[in-house]
Structure formats: structure tokens, C-alpha cells
Design a protein around this motif. Structure first.
Motif, mmCIF file in Angstrom:
data_model
loop_
_atom_site.group_PDB
_atom_site.id
_atom_site.type_symbol
_atom_site.label_atom_id
_atom_site.label_comp_id
_atom_site.label_asym_id
_atom_site.label_seq_id
_atom_site.Cartn_x
_atom_site.Cartn_y
_atom_site.Cartn_z
ATOM 1 N N THR A 16 43.308 47.953 43.380
ATOM 2 C CA THR A 16 44.123 46.799 43.743
ATOM 3 C C THR A 16 43.226 45.634 44.160
ATOM 4 O O THR A 16 43.499 44.476 43.826
ATOM 5 C CB THR A 16 45.106 47.165 44.874
ATOM 6 O OG1 THR A 16 45.927 48.251 44.434
ATOM 7 C CG2 THR A 16 45.992 45.986 45.244
ATOM 8 N N GLY A 17 42.154 45.926 44.869
ATOM 9 C CA GLY A 17 41.194 44.880 45.217
ATOM 10 C C GLY A 17 40.579 44.247 43.978
ATOM 11 O O GLY A 17 40.378 43.027 43.931
ATOM 12 N N LEU A 18 40.310 45.058 42.962
ATOM 13 C CA LEU A 18 39.784 44.508 41.710
ATOM 14 C C LEU A 18 40.813 43.633 41.012
ATOM 15 O O LEU A 18 40.468 42.620 40.395
ATOM 16 C CB LEU A 18 39.338 45.649 40.786
ATOM 17 C CG LEU A 18 38.121 46.443 41.267
ATOM 18 C CD1 LEU A 18 37.836 47.613 40.330
ATOM 19 C CD2 LEU A 18 36.905 45.543 41.389
ATOM 20 N N LEU A 19 42.099 44.006 41.125
ATOM 21 C CA LEU A 19 43.160 43.166 40.553
ATOM 22 C C LEU A 19 43.230 41.808 41.260
ATOM 23 O O LEU A 19 43.459 40.778 40.623
ATOM 24 C CB LEU A 19 44.511 43.873 40.640
ATOM 25 C CG LEU A 19 44.736 45.040 39.687
ATOM 26 C CD1 LEU A 19 46.064 45.726 39.982
ATOM 27 C CD2 LEU A 19 44.680 44.565 38.242
ATOM 28 N N ALA B 131 43.262 56.060 47.924
ATOM 29 C CA ALA B 131 42.115 55.196 48.269
ATOM 30 C C ALA B 131 41.519 54.583 47.007
ATOM 31 O O ALA B 131 41.107 53.410 47.010
ATOM 32 C CB ALA B 131 41.070 55.996 49.034
ATOM 33 N N GLY B 132 41.469 55.341 45.933
ATOM 34 C CA GLY B 132 41.002 54.792 44.655
ATOM 35 C C GLY B 132 41.928 53.697 44.144
ATOM 36 O O GLY B 132 41.470 52.665 43.623
ATOM 37 N N GLU C 59 42.154 36.030 40.899
ATOM 38 C CA GLU C 59 41.502 34.846 41.465
ATOM 39 C C GLU C 59 40.579 34.168 40.448
ATOM 40 O O GLU C 59 40.410 32.955 40.483
ATOM 41 C CB GLU C 59 40.709 35.219 42.718
ATOM 42 C CG GLU C 59 41.574 35.482 43.916
ATOM 43 C CD GLU C 59 40.787 35.849 45.161
ATOM 44 O OE1 GLU C 59 41.394 35.813 46.235
ATOM 45 O OE2 GLU C 59 39.585 36.178 45.064
ATOM 46 N N ARG C 60 39.996 34.948 39.573
ATOM 47 C CA ARG C 60 39.154 34.379 38.511
ATOM 48 C C ARG C 60 39.984 33.739 37.407
ATOM 49 O O ARG C 60 39.446 33.084 36.527
ATOM 50 C CB ARG C 60 38.262 35.459 37.905
ATOM 51 C CG ARG C 60 37.096 35.862 38.741
ATOM 52 C CD ARG C 60 36.082 36.666 37.936
ATOM 53 N NE ARG C 60 36.696 37.656 37.069
ATOM 54 C CZ ARG C 60 36.766 38.966 37.323
ATOM 55 N NH1 ARG C 60 36.251 39.432 38.446
ATOM 56 N NH2 ARG C 60 37.334 39.801 36.490
ATOM 57 N N GLY C 61 41.288 33.983 37.425
ATOM 58 C CA GLY C 61 42.159 33.436 36.389
ATOM 59 C C GLY C 61 42.284 34.340 35.181
ATOM 60 O O GLY C 61 42.841 33.940 34.157
ATOM 61 N N ASP C 62 41.766 35.552 35.261
ATOM 62 C CA ASP C 62 41.852 36.515 34.163
ATOM 63 C C ASP C 62 43.210 37.220 34.240
ATOM 64 O O ASP C 62 43.345 38.242 34.899
ATOM 65 C CB ASP C 62 40.705 37.526 34.273
ATOM 66 C CG ASP C 62 40.695 38.534 33.135
ATOM 67 O OD1 ASP C 62 41.473 38.375 32.174
ATOM 68 O OD2 ASP C 62 39.906 39.489 33.219
ATOM 69 N N ALA D 238 46.855 36.991 48.662
ATOM 70 C CA ALA D 238 46.599 38.374 48.243
ATOM 71 C C ALA D 238 45.275 38.881 48.821
ATOM 72 O O ALA D 238 45.195 40.009 49.302
ATOM 73 C CB ALA D 238 46.587 38.475 46.722
ATOM 74 N N ARG D 239 44.253 38.050 48.793
ATOM 75 C CA ARG D 239 42.958 38.461 49.345
ATOM 76 C C ARG D 239 43.056 38.658 50.861
ATOM 77 O O ARG D 239 42.501 39.590 51.421
ATOM 78 C CB ARG D 239 41.862 37.452 49.030
ATOM 79 C CG ARG D 239 40.497 37.897 49.577
ATOM 80 C CD ARG D 239 39.452 36.830 49.384
ATOM 81 N NE ARG D 239 39.048 36.730 48.007
ATOM 82 C CZ ARG D 239 37.864 37.149 47.551
ATOM 83 N NH1 ARG D 239 36.997 37.690 48.369
ATOM 84 N NH2 ARG D 239 37.563 37.013 46.293
ATOM 85 N N PHE D 240 43.777 37.751 51.532
ATOM 86 C CA PHE D 240 43.949 37.861 52.980
ATOM 87 C C PHE D 240 44.663 39.165 53.341
ATOM 88 O O PHE D 240 44.220 39.894 54.238
ATOM 89 C CB PHE D 240 44.733 36.664 53.525
ATOM 90 C CG PHE D 240 44.954 36.745 55.007
ATOM 91 C CD1 PHE D 240 43.975 36.317 55.882
ATOM 92 C CD2 PHE D 240 46.130 37.286 55.523
ATOM 93 C CE1 PHE D 240 44.162 36.409 57.256
ATOM 94 C CE2 PHE D 240 46.323 37.380 56.889
ATOM 95 C CZ PHE D 240 45.341 36.951 57.758
ATOM 96 N N VAL D 241 45.744 39.480 52.644
ATOM 97 C CA VAL D 241 46.484 40.719 52.923
ATOM 98 C C VAL D 241 45.601 41.925 52.641
ATOM 99 O O VAL D 241 45.575 42.887 53.418
ATOM 100 C CB VAL D 241 47.791 40.780 52.100
ATOM 101 C CG1 VAL D 241 48.435 42.155 52.181
ATOM 102 C CG2 VAL D 241 48.766 39.708 52.575
ATOM 103 N N TYR D 242 44.857 41.868 51.548
ATOM 104 C CA TYR D 242 43.998 42.996 51.179
ATOM 105 C C TYR D 242 42.892 43.229 52.213
ATOM 106 O O TYR D 242 42.667 44.363 52.644
ATOM 107 C CB TYR D 242 43.380 42.770 49.788
ATOM 108 C CG TYR D 242 42.546 43.934 49.319
ATOM 109 C CD1 TYR D 242 43.143 45.046 48.746
ATOM 110 C CD2 TYR D 242 41.163 43.940 49.464
ATOM 111 C CE1 TYR D 242 42.395 46.128 48.323
ATOM 112 C CE2 TYR D 242 40.405 45.008 49.051
ATOM 113 C CZ TYR D 242 41.025 46.104 48.480
ATOM 114 O OH TYR D 242 40.278 47.180 48.084
ATOM 115 N N THR D 243 42.194 42.149 52.600
ATOM 116 C CA THR D 243 41.025 42.314 53.472
ATOM 117 C C THR D 243 41.368 42.406 54.957
ATOM 118 O O THR D 243 40.662 43.063 55.707
ATOM 119 C CB THR D 243 40.020 41.165 53.280
ATOM 120 O OG1 THR D 243 40.675 39.928 53.539
ATOM 121 C CG2 THR D 243 39.440 41.165 51.879
#
Length: 152
Positions: free
Chosen positions: A98-101, A92-93, A106-109, A48-53
Motif C-alpha cells: 500500500t505504501g508503494l501504491l 504487513a506485506g 504521487e509520481r502520477g503513475d 494518503a502519505r500522511f495517513v500511511y506514515t
């Protein structure tokens, strides 16, 4: 020249839209499957992080930049275009949210993560449908202002 910019804008927008619809599902599925987001291999980001960034964010920047250049090239300002730009700001918001999600997962929350990802997907679909309608219909009923030529 302007056709190349318009093509680039549309292609980048399609990639960005696909990512905004895909990422919430990826976050939801990965968070429910043995915490794969929280425990990615050492030195490697989660999918997810790879796709996002590496895909979504560059596509968003490219879509916005190419769209801005098309707008500047034509030097026309219409009410439907202002409405479209407003929806793009909301998109854009949503991209940032989505980045915050991704970070939360990733934090497990995972508290309320399913609801948040479903809401993100629904909002992305709604915004993308509204933007598409505005671009294709170019409704003149949004206001009585004619298209204004910009004198730069």
C-alpha cells in the motif's frame, strides 16, 4: 497488565485495519481527481502519505508489538496462533505494498492503479476476516498438535 496490552493490541489493530481499507480508496479517488496526490501544497505530504506514515504505520507497529507481548506473557503456542501469525505477516506485506501504491500515485503513475487499489482492498478485507475468524474460533481442526507451553 495483560488486559491493558490486549486492549492496546485490539485498538491498534482496528486503526491499522481501518487504514488498510481506507488508503486504497483514498489513493484511487485522489488519483482520479485532478492529480491531487502529485500536486500537494509545497512542504506538505499528500493525505494518503500522511495517513500511511503518521497513522497506519504506527498503528501497525503498536498492534504487532502489543500482540507479541500478549503472546509472550501467556507463553502458549497453538497451531491456530501460528496460522494467525502467518496471516499477520501477509497483512504487513500488504501494508508495504500500500505504501508503494501511495508512492506510485504521487509520481502520477496511474497505470493499473484502479485495479491495484481494488485488489489491495479486497485482500485486506479477506486477510482481516480470516484473522478475526482464527482468533474467535481458535479451531482445533488445523492440526492435532495440542497447545504447547513455552519454557523460557
Amino acid at each position: 497488565m495483560v488486559l491493558w496490552l490486549l486492549s492496546l493490541h485490539i485498538i491498534a489493530l482496528l486503526v491499522w485495519a481501518a487504514c488498510l481499507l481506507y488508503l486504497p480508496a483514498q489513493i484511487r479517488l485522489a488519483a482520479g481527481a485532478a492529480d491531487t496526490l502529485a500536486h500537494s501544497p509545497e512542504g506538505h505530504p499528500s493525505l494518503a502519505r500522511f495517513v500511511y506514515t503518521h497513522i497506519a504505520t504506527p498503528a501497525a507497529l503498536l498492534a504487532i508489538t502489543a500482540g507479541t507481548l500478549v503472546f509472550v506473557w501467556h507463553q502458549v503456542l497453538a497451531v491456530w496462533l501460528l496460522a494467525k501469525l502467518t496471516l499477520v505477516v501477509l497483512l504487513a506485506g500488504l501494508h508495504a505494498a500500500t505504501g508503494l501504491l501511495v508512492l506510485r500515485a504521487e509520481r502520477g503513475d496511474t497505470r493499473h492503479l484502479r485495479t491495484a487499489t481494488l485488489a489491495a482492498q479486497a485482500l485486506a478485507g479477506l486477510l482481516l476476516a480470516a484473522i478475526t475468524w482464527l482468533v474467535l474460533a481458535k479451531p482445533h481442526t488445523l492440526g492435532n498438535l495440542p497447545a504447547l507451553a513455552l519454557n523460557w
